[in-house]
Design an enzyme around this catalytic site. Structure first.
Site, PDB file in Angstrom:
ATOM      1  CG  ASP A 159      -1.964   1.000   1.267  1.00 37.12           C
ATOM      2  OD1 ASP A 159      -2.370   1.486   0.207  1.00 37.12           O
ATOM      3  OD2 ASP A 159      -2.400   1.366   2.378  1.00 37.12           O
ATOM      4  CE  LYS A 185      -4.837  -0.901  -1.574  1.00 41.64           C
ATOM      5  NZ  LYS A 185      -5.351  -0.338  -0.304  1.00 41.64           N
ATOM      6  CG  PHE A 219      -9.651  -1.359   2.779  1.00 38.44           C
ATOM      7  CD1 PHE A 219      -8.409  -1.129   3.353  1.00 38.44           C
ATOM      8  CD2 PHE A 219     -10.447  -2.372   3.301  1.00 38.44           C
ATOM      9  CE1 PHE A 219      -7.962  -1.887   4.431  1.00 38.44           C
ATOM     10  CE2 PHE A 219     -10.008  -3.141   4.380  1.00 38.44           C
ATOM     11  CZ  PHE A 219      -8.768  -2.894   4.940  1.00 38.44           C
TER      12      PHE A 219
HETATM   13  P1  5GP Z   1       1.802  -0.587   3.748  1.00 42.76           P
HETATM   14  O1  5GP Z   1       2.839  -0.587   4.832  1.00 42.76           O
HETATM   15  O2  5GP Z   1       2.383  -0.935   2.401  1.00 42.76           O
HETATM   16  O3  5GP Z   1       1.044   0.708   3.734  1.00 42.76           O
HETATM   17  O4  5GP Z   1       0.724  -1.663   4.112  1.00 42.76           O
HETATM   18  C1  5GP Z   1       1.088  -2.852   4.676  1.00 42.76           C
HETATM   19  C2  5GP Z   1      -0.052  -3.706   5.139  1.00 42.76           C
HETATM   20  O5  5GP Z   1      -1.280  -2.986   5.294  1.00 42.76           O
HETATM   21  C3  5GP Z   1      -0.378  -4.802   4.156  1.00 42.76           C
HETATM   22  O6  5GP Z   1       0.526  -5.884   4.249  1.00 42.76           O
HETATM   23  C4  5GP Z   1      -1.788  -5.168   4.610  1.00 42.76           C
HETATM   24  O7  5GP Z   1      -1.726  -6.027   5.716  1.00 42.76           O
HETATM   25  C5  5GP Z   1      -2.372  -3.819   4.992  1.00 42.76           C
HETATM   26  N1  5GP Z   1      -3.131  -3.253   3.857  1.00 42.76           N
HETATM   27  C6  5GP Z   1      -2.741  -2.324   2.964  1.00 42.76           C
HETATM   28  N2  5GP Z   1      -3.693  -2.080   2.047  1.00 42.76           N
HETATM   29  C7  5GP Z   1      -4.725  -2.894   2.360  1.00 42.76           C
HETATM   30  C8  5GP Z   1      -6.017  -3.135   1.764  1.00 42.76           C
HETATM   31  O8  5GP Z   1      -6.442  -2.568   0.750  1.00 42.76           O
HETATM   32  N3  5GP Z   1      -6.796  -4.066   2.377  1.00 42.76           N
HETATM   33  C9  5GP Z   1      -6.414  -4.730   3.505  1.00 42.76           C
HETATM   34  N4  5GP Z   1      -7.265  -5.614   4.006  1.00 42.76           N
HETATM   35  N5  5GP Z   1      -5.201  -4.545   4.078  1.00 42.76           N
HETATM   36  C10 5GP Z   1      -4.363  -3.633   3.518  1.00 42.76           C
END
Ligand code: 5GP
Ligand code: MG
Length: 183
Positions: A107, A135, A156
């Site tokens: 994300d 994303k 999401f």
């Molecule tokens: P980041 O550190 O890249 O922002 O996000 C890491 C974690 O956030 C991902 O491994 C996941 O567990 C959670 N996450 C990020 N985007 C989503 C999403 O669209 N849906 C869900 N369920 N979890 C997300």
């Protein structure tokens, strides 16, 4: 469970179980080629990557070692808190080893940015990232996964390991959660 079991909670299905399995098969072939003749340790990021790890590992036609880490960067909602903590560390000494981090989604990139530099400080032979979803419009950190299943819009999503408040992880497909569920 299937989409019929979460009736009305999804606005659309992005990827079916079969599409996911097919894509993971292609990714496994790429990974096998790149690590030919090398030992390989795949590290799953708990809890979201459990499904990807299980299906990716079984798609390999070679031996692969598996270990797990748990980190927390999210609270229980749909927005990143920006704080990363190790909740469970590796059981494996990775010095001199080829490590492939397996995650289900990038994300902001914060979690994997942090995890990559943490693992790199342990003197591995290499650290690369494999993620089922990414994303691009949400990415804030400069992480460069070597293997990406699909790029998706900045919405999401749940299913196939991805949760909302610990629900939907056991959904077979990946879909966009309807806003009425979390607003
Ligand atoms: P980041 O550190 O890249 O922002 O996000 C890491 C974690 O956030 C991902 O491994 C996941 O567990 C959670 N996450 C990020 N985007 C989503 C999403 O669209 N849906 C869900 N369920 N979890 C997300
Ligand atoms: Mg995750």
């Amino acid at each position: 469970m299937d989409e019929a079991d979460v009736d009305g909670d999804l606005v659309n299905i992005l990827f079916t179980e079969q599409q996911i399995l097919d894509r993971l098969g292609e990714m496994a072939r790429d990974i096998e080629k790149d690590y030919e003749g090398e030992d390989l340790l795949i590290v799953g990021v708990l809890r979201g990557a459990v499904m990807v790890m299980a299906d990716l590992a079984r798609a390999f036609n070679r031996h692969v070692e598996m270990d797990w880490m748990a980190v927390s960067s999210y609270g229980s909602g749909t927005k990143s808190s920006g704080v990363v903590r190790i909740l469970k560390d590796l059981d494996t000494d990775i010095s001199g080893r080829h490590v492939l981090i397996v995650d289900e989604i990038i994300d902001t990139g914060l979690t994997l940015m942090w995890l990559t530099s943490n693992l790199n400080s342990r003197h591995p032979a290499s650290v690369e990232i494999c993620t089922l979803l990414r994303k691009p419009d949400a990415q804030k950190m400069n992480v460069d996964p070597k293997y990406v299943g699909w790029d998706i819009p900045n919405e999401f999503v749940v299913g196939y390991g991805l949760d909302y408040n610990e629900k939907y992880r056991n959904l077979r497909s990946v879909g966009t959660l309807a806003p009425h569920v979390y607003s």
